[in-house]
Design an enzyme around this catalytic site. Sequence first.
Site, mmCIF file in Angstrom:
data_model
loop_
_atom_site.group_PDB
_atom_site.id
_atom_site.type_symbol
_atom_site.label_atom_id
_atom_site.label_comp_id
_atom_site.label_asym_id
_atom_site.label_seq_id
_atom_site.Cartn_x
_atom_site.Cartn_y
_atom_site.Cartn_z
ATOM 1 N N SER A 24 0.806 -1.228 0.000
ATOM 2 C CA SER A 24 0.000 0.000 0.000
ATOM 3 C C SER A 24 0.841 1.281 0.000
ATOM 4 C CB SER A 24 -0.969 -0.002 1.180
ATOM 5 O OG SER A 24 -1.985 -0.957 0.974
ATOM 6 N N LYS A 73 -10.104 -4.416 10.975
ATOM 7 C CA LYS A 73 -11.192 -3.870 10.160
ATOM 8 C C LYS A 73 -12.534 -3.859 10.895
ATOM 9 C CE LYS A 73 -9.150 -5.033 5.693
ATOM 10 N NZ LYS A 73 -9.342 -5.666 4.379
ATOM 11 N N ASN A 94 -12.243 -0.396 6.148
ATOM 12 C CA ASN A 94 -10.840 -0.456 5.732
ATOM 13 C C ASN A 94 -10.287 0.915 5.356
ATOM 14 O OD1 ASN A 94 -12.052 -0.110 3.141
ATOM 15 N ND2 ASN A 94 -10.285 -1.091 2.203
ATOM 16 N N ASP A 109 -13.133 -2.181 0.125
ATOM 17 C CA ASP A 109 -12.879 -3.561 -0.314
ATOM 18 C C ASP A 109 -13.989 -4.057 -1.236
ATOM 19 O OD1 ASP A 109 -10.456 -3.986 0.959
ATOM 20 O OD2 ASP A 109 -11.381 -4.710 2.807
ATOM 21 N N GLY A 136 -14.303 -13.894 8.295
ATOM 22 C CA GLY A 136 -13.907 -12.648 8.953
ATOM 23 C C GLY A 136 -14.331 -11.407 8.190
ATOM 24 N N ARG A 159 -14.274 -22.425 9.965
ATOM 25 C CA ARG A 159 -14.093 -23.310 11.127
ATOM 26 C C ARG A 159 -15.033 -22.913 12.249
ATOM 27 N NH1 ARG A 159 -8.825 -23.292 9.076
ATOM 28 N NH2 ARG A 159 -8.009 -25.390 8.738
ATOM 29 N N LYS A 162 -20.452 -20.367 13.901
ATOM 30 C CA LYS A 162 -21.261 -19.240 14.385
ATOM 31 C C LYS A 162 -20.912 -17.946 13.655
ATOM 32 C CE LYS A 162 -22.559 -16.884 18.685
ATOM 33 N NZ LYS A 162 -22.314 -16.800 20.148
ATOM 34 N N TYR A 234 -1.684 -11.535 -1.557
ATOM 35 C CA TYR A 234 -0.846 -11.139 -2.702
ATOM 36 C C TYR A 234 0.649 -11.300 -2.417
ATOM 37 C CZ TYR A 234 -0.391 -6.691 -0.149
ATOM 38 O OH TYR A 234 -0.153 -5.742 0.812
ATOM 39 N N GLY A 255 -4.462 -11.451 -4.723
ATOM 40 C CA GLY A 255 -5.101 -10.296 -4.104
ATOM 41 C C GLY A 255 -4.613 -8.941 -4.581
#
Length: 288
Positions: A24, A73, A94, A109, A136, A159, A162, A234, A255
């Site tokens: 970035s 984030k 973000n 994003d 996430g 994984r 919930k 990436y 990415g």
Amino acid sequence: MKKGINGKTKIIGLVGENIKNSLSPYIHNQIIIKYSLNFCYLPFQVKEADLNDAIQGIKALNIKGVNITFPYKEKVIGFLDEVEESARRIGAVNTIVNNKGVLSGYNTDVVGFKKSLQEVGEFTVKGKKAAILGGGGAARAVVYSILEEGIEEVYIFNRTFKRAGKIKQDFSSFFPESSIYIFPLEKESLKDKINKAHLLVNTTSIGMPPQVNNTPLFDEKLFHSNLLVYDLIYHPAKTLFLKQAEEAGAKIINGLPMLVYQGIESFYLWTGLKPEGKEVLEIVRQIV
């Protein structure tokens, strides 16, 4: 920028936990140089315990804005004055813009993923099926973006069942025409849904250093040639996940395009300028 940093230079930057390999700063400073702007983009490595102080420091130091990266984030939202509607729905920010001491949160994003699919992947989302690995903040942005574009079915594998379920709960009412399904990371469900999917996206950090020999998909036979396989990572440029997908005949994207396109959108929020995406992507690919 050509005259160097001075008393009128506006500061923008990146806040994250492990940002040493982030591109970035390079991307944004190249754009700054191209347009001869009196801006400077800096990396700020911040510990979680110091996150609130760091965000409030944006006001104190009169920083124009920052990008927020993993793993902050979602956590950063509680420290902001206002959050744009789509970022609020996603539950992840973000990009922060400082407007005279008011900190506003955005999620670029979504635009970054959409444009990278369209421009680089030449992929039309509407009416297709997608399998998403992870649950996430990045997964939420990816799922939201493809729901906005009219995806027919989304299969989310995580994984923590919930956490994936929360995505379905939060998004289903906004996009009733699309179907969202959640599954644990087990072979039979993966085999069935990936076989039906047109798009497979890894939104986890598995495959990044120091896990470069790991992959979120434990069976390489699950890939097929009718898939577009997208890894949000990436660095490295081609993860084990992407290597195995490519060997199976799938089209692959890392990415980098998403990073570039979301970065351009952030840059626009800070400066009012929007560079050409393909041009910036070409500049960045020269060093990757």
